[in-house]
Scaffold this motif. Structure first.
Motif: not given
Length: 325
Positions: A161, A165, A184, A188, A261, A266
């Motif tokens: 991840l 990213s 984003s 994810m 995260l 990120v």
């Protein structure tokens, strides 16, 4: 049609009322007070997250507006006790901006639960389909899917991840022509869903291996049922219990991953509220304004705890070997 089956009495004996599996499960859940409290808390958080955009539209929540008159002094700390807690600002206000923390936490709950739920949905769809096919087909097909599962599990999810990213989010942002929030979230969801399906596939495969030799499956085959009917009509209805249990167990893991995260920078970026971005900013004020860290941290803890306890309770209630007294 009533769920309860009454067995006819003979020689004046008292009739025996049989119970369906759902009635047995429900009675166990009702007796488990901890699970019922966790269920109520989980439903409350889900409803709060679902109605947060509507409350923002009506002005009941305001996660973006600055209130500079509520902050001041050294480091622009909130005016008032415990981070500016008041009747208008239940969790106080942010240092520097004066934004309402309660509004940002509730809006962040919407983002976190949306990401976690959709990631679980991706994992469930992929895992259930691959698990059913692998367990039913056997032979080379089963061997191939098992190796694919081992291959996916060999990659560290968090590291992937973080590593992917920037590249993937930039590509999604260019394709969608929008800010980084939606790309984003999509990133994810896809990555957490992709790395989550092998766990579902393993559980479903194990269940299918014990179900595919049962009489109802053999009867469907003898009547000429195709693979699709066997997969989704004969086998799938018998797999809802492990799917439900593991869904409630993986949900808190995805919520915590999204927060981690965001904390690492990120995930969802400010000013869009999320648990990770809020906690990332609040640690800078952990000593000068502890309320800014405590309130979002406790909320995240309660959300994760409620889903964890709910998953444990459902697992115990749906276990056919559990104590039925």
């Amino acid at each position: 049609m009533a769920d309860t089956t009454v067995v006819e009495a003979r020689d004046g004996a008292v009739p025996i009322a049989g119970r369906t599996p759902w009635q047995i499960t429900r009675s166990r859940l009702v007796r488990d007070k901890v699970t019922m409290v966790a269920l109520g808390a989980a439903i409350f958080f889900i409803l709060l997250a679902a109605f947060a955009p509507l409350m923002t539209q009506f002005g009941w929540l305001d996660p973006y507006s600055s209130n500079t008159d509520l902050v001041g002094g050294l480091g622009s700390l909130p005016i008032g006790p415990f981070g500016g807690v008041s009747a208008q600002h239940w969790m106080g206000v942010e240092p520097g901006t004066g934004r309402d923390i309660f509004s940002r936490v509730v809006s962040g709950l919407t983002v976190s639960l949306t990401v976690a739920t959709l990631a679980v949905l991706v994992s469930v769809v992929l895992g259930v389909i691959i698990g059913i096919i692998s367990g039913t087909a056997g032979g080379k097909v089963d061997w191939l899917f098992s190796r694919v599962i081992d291959f996916v599990l060999s990659f560290p999810q968090t590291l992937m991840l973080i590593a992917l990213s920037t590249i993937v989010i930039d590509l999604l942002q260019g394709a969608l022509n929008t800010d980084r929030t939606i790309p984003s979230m999509i990133f994810m969801i896809l990555v957490m869903g992709f790395f989550g399906w092998p766990y579902f596939a393993r559980i479903i495969r194990g269940q299918v291996l014990s179900l595919k030799e049962r009489e109802f499956v053999e009867a469907a085959r003898s009547l000429g049922a195709g693979r699709r009917r066997i997969y989704f009509t004969e086998l799938l209805p018998h797999l809802w219990a492990p799917i439900l249990v593991y869904t409630t167990l993986i949900m808190p893991q995805n919520i915590a991953t999204e927060a981690a995260l965001g904390f690492l920078g990120v995930g969802i970026q400010a000013p869009t509220p999320s648990f990770g971005s809020i906690l990332n900013d609040s640690v800078h004020y952990a000593t000068s304004d502890p309320a800014y860290f405590i309130f979002p941290g406790i909320t995240l803890f309660l959300v994760v705890l409620s889903f964890n306890l709910l998953g444990d309770g459902l697992r115990d209630a749906l276990d056919p070997k559990a104590d039925r007294q």
